[in-house]
Design a protein around this motif. Sequence first.
Motif, PDB file in Angstrom:
ATOM      1  N   ALA A 173      -8.606   3.027   7.514  1.00 51.70           N
ATOM      2  CA  ALA A 173      -7.474   2.107   7.310  1.00 51.70           C
ATOM      3  C   ALA A 173      -7.255   1.261   8.557  1.00 51.70           C
ATOM      4  O   ALA A 173      -6.120   1.038   8.972  1.00 51.70           O
ATOM      5  N   HIS A 174      -8.317   0.784   9.164  1.00 53.81           N
ATOM      6  CA  HIS A 174      -8.237   0.101  10.455  1.00 53.81           C
ATOM      7  C   HIS A 174      -7.235  -1.046  10.470  1.00 53.81           C
ATOM      8  O   HIS A 174      -7.296  -1.966   9.652  1.00 53.81           O
ATOM      9  N   GLU A 175      -6.298  -0.935  11.421  1.00 50.73           N
ATOM     10  CA  GLU A 175      -5.321  -1.979  11.717  1.00 50.73           C
ATOM     11  C   GLU A 175      -4.397  -2.299  10.542  1.00 50.73           C
ATOM     12  O   GLU A 175      -3.703  -3.312  10.547  1.00 50.73           O
ATOM     13  N   LYS A 176      -4.352  -1.419   9.531  1.00 52.09           N
ATOM     14  CA  LYS A 176      -3.528  -1.686   8.350  1.00 52.09           C
ATOM     15  C   LYS A 176      -2.572  -0.548   8.006  1.00 52.09           C
ATOM     16  O   LYS A 176      -1.744  -0.701   7.108  1.00 52.09           O
ATOM     17  N   PHE A 177      -2.689   0.609   8.662  1.00 47.30           N
ATOM     18  CA  PHE A 177      -1.887   1.762   8.247  1.00 47.30           C
ATOM     19  C   PHE A 177      -0.468   1.677   8.820  1.00 47.30           C
ATOM     20  O   PHE A 177      -0.290   1.382   9.996  1.00 47.30           O
ATOM     21  N   PRO A 178       0.572   1.922   8.008  1.00 47.72           N
ATOM     22  CA  PRO A 178       0.492   2.274   6.588  1.00 47.72           C
ATOM     23  C   PRO A 178       0.731   1.103   5.634  1.00 47.72           C
ATOM     24  O   PRO A 178       0.291   1.137   4.498  1.00 47.72           O
ATOM     25  N   ASP A 179       1.475   0.072   6.088  1.00 51.41           N
ATOM     26  CA  ASP A 179       1.980  -0.920   5.139  1.00 51.41           C
ATOM     27  C   ASP A 179       0.895  -1.769   4.504  1.00 51.41           C
ATOM     28  O   ASP A 179       1.053  -2.239   3.372  1.00 51.41           O
ATOM     29  N   GLY A 180      -0.226  -1.967   5.186  1.00 48.81           N
ATOM     30  CA  GLY A 180      -1.302  -2.761   4.623  1.00 48.81           C
ATOM     31  C   GLY A 180      -2.425  -1.942   4.047  1.00 48.81           C
ATOM     32  O   GLY A 180      -3.506  -2.479   3.781  1.00 48.81           O
ATOM     33  N   ALA A 181      -2.171  -0.647   3.850  1.00 49.42           N
ATOM     34  CA  ALA A 181      -3.210   0.257   3.355  1.00 49.42           C
ATOM     35  C   ALA A 181      -2.673   1.074   2.186  1.00 49.42           C
ATOM     36  O   ALA A 181      -2.556   2.296   2.253  1.00 49.42           O
ATOM     37  N   LYS A 182      -2.372   0.385   1.089  1.00 55.06           N
ATOM     38  CA  LYS A 182      -1.744   1.090  -0.028  1.00 55.06           C
ATOM     39  C   LYS A 182      -2.693   2.095  -0.671  1.00 55.06           C
ATOM     40  O   LYS A 182      -2.238   3.104  -1.224  1.00 55.06           O
ATOM     41  N   THR A 183      -4.007   1.852  -0.588  1.00 52.98           N
ATOM     42  CA  THR A 183      -4.944   2.839  -1.108  1.00 52.98           C
ATOM     43  C   THR A 183      -4.868   4.113  -0.282  1.00 52.98           C
ATOM     44  O   THR A 183      -4.811   5.223  -0.826  1.00 52.98           O
ATOM     45  N   ALA A 184      -4.855   3.974   1.040  1.00 56.26           N
ATOM     46  CA  ALA A 184      -4.751   5.148   1.909  1.00 56.26           C
ATOM     47  C   ALA A 184      -3.479   5.927   1.634  1.00 56.26           C
ATOM     48  O   ALA A 184      -3.500   7.159   1.494  1.00 56.26           O
ATOM     49  N   VAL A 185      -2.363   5.238   1.542  1.00 57.21           N
ATOM     50  CA  VAL A 185      -1.089   5.914   1.308  1.00 57.21           C
ATOM     51  C   VAL A 185      -1.064   6.547  -0.076  1.00 57.21           C
ATOM     52  O   VAL A 185      -0.573   7.677  -0.256  1.00 57.21           O
ATOM     53  N   GLY A 186      -1.613   5.864  -1.075  1.00 60.55           N
ATOM     54  CA  GLY A 186      -1.657   6.428  -2.418  1.00 60.55           C
ATOM     55  C   GLY A 186      -2.465   7.707  -2.475  1.00 60.55           C
ATOM     56  O   GLY A 186      -2.060   8.694  -3.112  1.00 60.55           O
ATOM     57  N   VAL A 187      -3.605   7.718  -1.790  1.00 59.39           N
ATOM     58  CA  VAL A 187      -4.432   8.924  -1.755  1.00 59.39           C
ATOM     59  C   VAL A 187      -3.710  10.052  -1.033  1.00 59.39           C
ATOM     60  O   VAL A 187      -3.716  11.208  -1.480  1.00 59.39           O
ATOM     61  N   LEU A 188      -3.068   9.740   0.086  1.00 60.72           N
ATOM     62  CA  LEU A 188      -2.314  10.759   0.816  1.00 60.72           C
ATOM     63  C   LEU A 188      -1.212  11.362  -0.044  1.00 60.72           C
ATOM     64  O   LEU A 188      -0.976  12.570  -0.021  1.00 60.72           O
TER      65      LEU A 188
END
Length: 348
Positions: A15-30
């Motif tokens: 999620a480089h340079e996007k976590f959390p607000d620009g990484a909805k896939t990462a947050v959804g998986v978490l």
Amino acid sequence: MSISLGPDDSVAVLAHEKFPDGAKTAVGVLRYANYDVTAVLDRERAGERVTDHVPDVPDAPIVESMTDALETSTPDALLIGISPIGGGFDESWRADVRAAIEAGCDVIAGLHYFLEDDEEFAGLAADHGVDLIDVRRPPDDLTVSQGRARDADADVVLTVGTDCSTGKMTTTLELVAAARERGIDAGFVPTGQTGIMIAGWGIPVDRVIADFAAGAVEQMILDAADDHDVLFVEGQGTIVHPAYSGVTCSLLHGAMPDSLVLTHSAGRDAIHGYEDFAIPPVEAYVDLYEDLATPVAPTEIAAGALDTRAIDDDDAARAAVDDYADAVGGPATDPVRFDADAILDALL
């Protein structure tokens, strides 16, 4: 598309340079996946923890690179948890993907850029016996819609939005969980890369040939209806988006839903990524979605879901939800901050 990850499996999430607000896939998986996240890769936040930014998910370290993630454990896969507008591959990720493959990890991506078609990655994957899983690659046997979703032996609920990234997938999954808690046999129909990564199956509607997009939605509805009493379908985009409105229309007409839930992000007044385009009043969306559906399969917006992350105070958030309910003309809530009961009551 299917993904074989279960509760005994683990992933590192890029999620480089996007976590959390620009990484909805990462947050959804978490938040929703049933496998473990061992680390999140973000160069700007290396040394921090996931729960420093998203407190209501399982914790994990944030590290600078895949090499750093591998120092403590070897996950089963590296999952690319961001998808830029256009779904391209950022060359700055190449070293992380290479390190994952060389360590024996599968790589899961939801990009329009297919890792399987990348000569370097394909060669490395073959050498190391790992899989490159391009979630956005649709099946080859799709057809045009036959107009049969209305025959599904299940109630169908579709989330629609005022914009992209307004919580359609989140609302859908919260409704599935709330319905199951009440003993309702509820199914989740994933239509985008994040939903597919969470559920392990689905068709990425935004990658399907335009003529076949509604047919792909219809196929998923008919396949899942035999196994569930209620289907909650993950929405995509918005009907007024200058780039993605076609996907939204295909979902609306392909699913032929019995009811709709309208999602919105509090404080947002312009289309995400297209700031020259203002978001119309919420009331306009109610008429727009219902009028667009009526010639194919009449439906109605039964409730609203409001993302109140931009509001710090709970009382102010509840006031915003009340105002949103008035605009929608039905019950509303923030299903993450509060719960999904008000929406579920309206639907069932």
